[in-house]
Write a protein that holds these residues in place. Structure first.
Motif, PDB file in Angstrom:
ATOM      1  N   LEU A 189       2.029  32.490  -6.488  1.00 47.04           N
ATOM      2  CA  LEU A 189       1.727  31.095  -6.957  1.00 47.04           C
ATOM      3  C   LEU A 189      -0.171  31.848  -5.641  1.00 47.04           C
ATOM      4  O   LEU A 189      -0.958  30.678  -5.903  1.00 47.04           O
ATOM      5  N   PRO A 190       0.201  31.831  -4.932  1.00 47.70           N
ATOM      6  CA  PRO A 190      -1.283  31.255  -3.806  1.00 47.70           C
ATOM      7  C   PRO A 190      -1.927  32.771  -4.742  1.00 47.70           C
ATOM      8  O   PRO A 190      -3.133  32.355  -4.306  1.00 47.70           O
ATOM      9  N   TRP A 246     -13.752  23.520  -4.953  1.00 49.44           N
ATOM     10  CA  TRP A 246     -12.546  23.686  -4.712  1.00 49.44           C
ATOM     11  C   TRP A 246     -12.135  23.457  -3.280  1.00 49.44           C
ATOM     12  O   TRP A 246     -12.436  23.685  -2.822  1.00 49.44           O
ATOM     13  N   GLN A 247     -11.456  21.969  -3.007  1.00 50.68           N
ATOM     14  CA  GLN A 247     -10.419  22.293  -2.247  1.00 50.68           C
ATOM     15  C   GLN A 247      -9.295  23.459  -1.694  1.00 50.68           C
ATOM     16  O   GLN A 247      -9.305  24.257  -2.088  1.00 50.68           O
ATOM     17  N   ILE A 253      -7.742  31.780  -9.665  1.00 52.08           N
ATOM     18  CA  ILE A 253      -8.308  30.501 -10.881  1.00 52.08           C
ATOM     19  C   ILE A 253      -9.593  29.679  -9.995  1.00 52.08           C
ATOM     20  O   ILE A 253     -11.315  29.009 -10.951  1.00 52.08           O
ATOM     21  N   LYS A 254      -9.622  29.813  -8.927  1.00 53.32           N
ATOM     22  CA  LYS A 254     -10.657  28.996  -8.016  1.00 53.32           C
ATOM     23  C   LYS A 254     -11.570  29.795  -7.782  1.00 53.32           C
ATOM     24  O   LYS A 254     -12.506  28.941  -8.149  1.00 53.32           O
ATOM     25  N   ARG A 278     -18.138  31.252 -11.986  1.00 53.65           N
ATOM     26  CA  ARG A 278     -18.668  31.049 -13.611  1.00 53.65           C
ATOM     27  C   ARG A 278     -19.416  29.055 -13.452  1.00 53.65           C
ATOM     28  O   ARG A 278     -20.291  29.291 -14.130  1.00 53.65           O
ATOM     29  N   ILE A 279     -19.119  28.416 -12.347  1.00 58.65           N
ATOM     30  CA  ILE A 279     -19.453  26.814 -12.291  1.00 58.65           C
ATOM     31  C   ILE A 279     -21.017  27.563 -11.313  1.00 58.65           C
ATOM     32  O   ILE A 279     -21.834  26.681 -12.032  1.00 58.65           O
TER      33      ILE A 279
END
Length: 98
Positions: free
Chosen positions: A17-18, A38-39, A24-25, A31-32
């Motif tokens: 998960l990490p 993100w936090q 993802i982040k 891309r943004i």
């Protein structure tokens, strides 16, 4: 949602998960085009049964309604819930970046 995102996914094989959240982040931030999107932390819940999965998916789908962004889940273009209707949705068309 304008200030957070809900994701429901399955981790496979050796994926953690990490590591998945970092991917993802970092990818979405690049891309943004913003460095701090993100936090650092995230919140996770394990889904243990089909009933739990259905309840979590319904919660996520209804989130824009609870936030007052739309009156109906169907009005929110970013909810993917083919599992409810039993058919794949029409593709969401987004304008290409300039």
């Amino acid at each position: 949602m304008p200030d957070h995102v809900h994701l429901i996914f399955t981790l496979y094989d050796q994926t953690t998960l990490p590591a998945t959240m970092k991917l993802i982040k970092s990818t979405s931030s690049r891309r943004i085009g913003r460095g701090t999107t993100w936090q650092r932390e995230y919140f996770d819940r394990a889904v243990r049964s089909d009933e739990d999965l259905r309840a979590k998916c319904e919660y996520v789908a209804a989130n824009p309604v609870r936030a007052g962004l739309v009156r109906s889940v169907d009005e929110y273009p970013w909810v993917w819930r083919w599992w409810v209707e039993g058919k794949l949705p029409a593709p969401v068309r987004t304008p290409a970046p300039h």
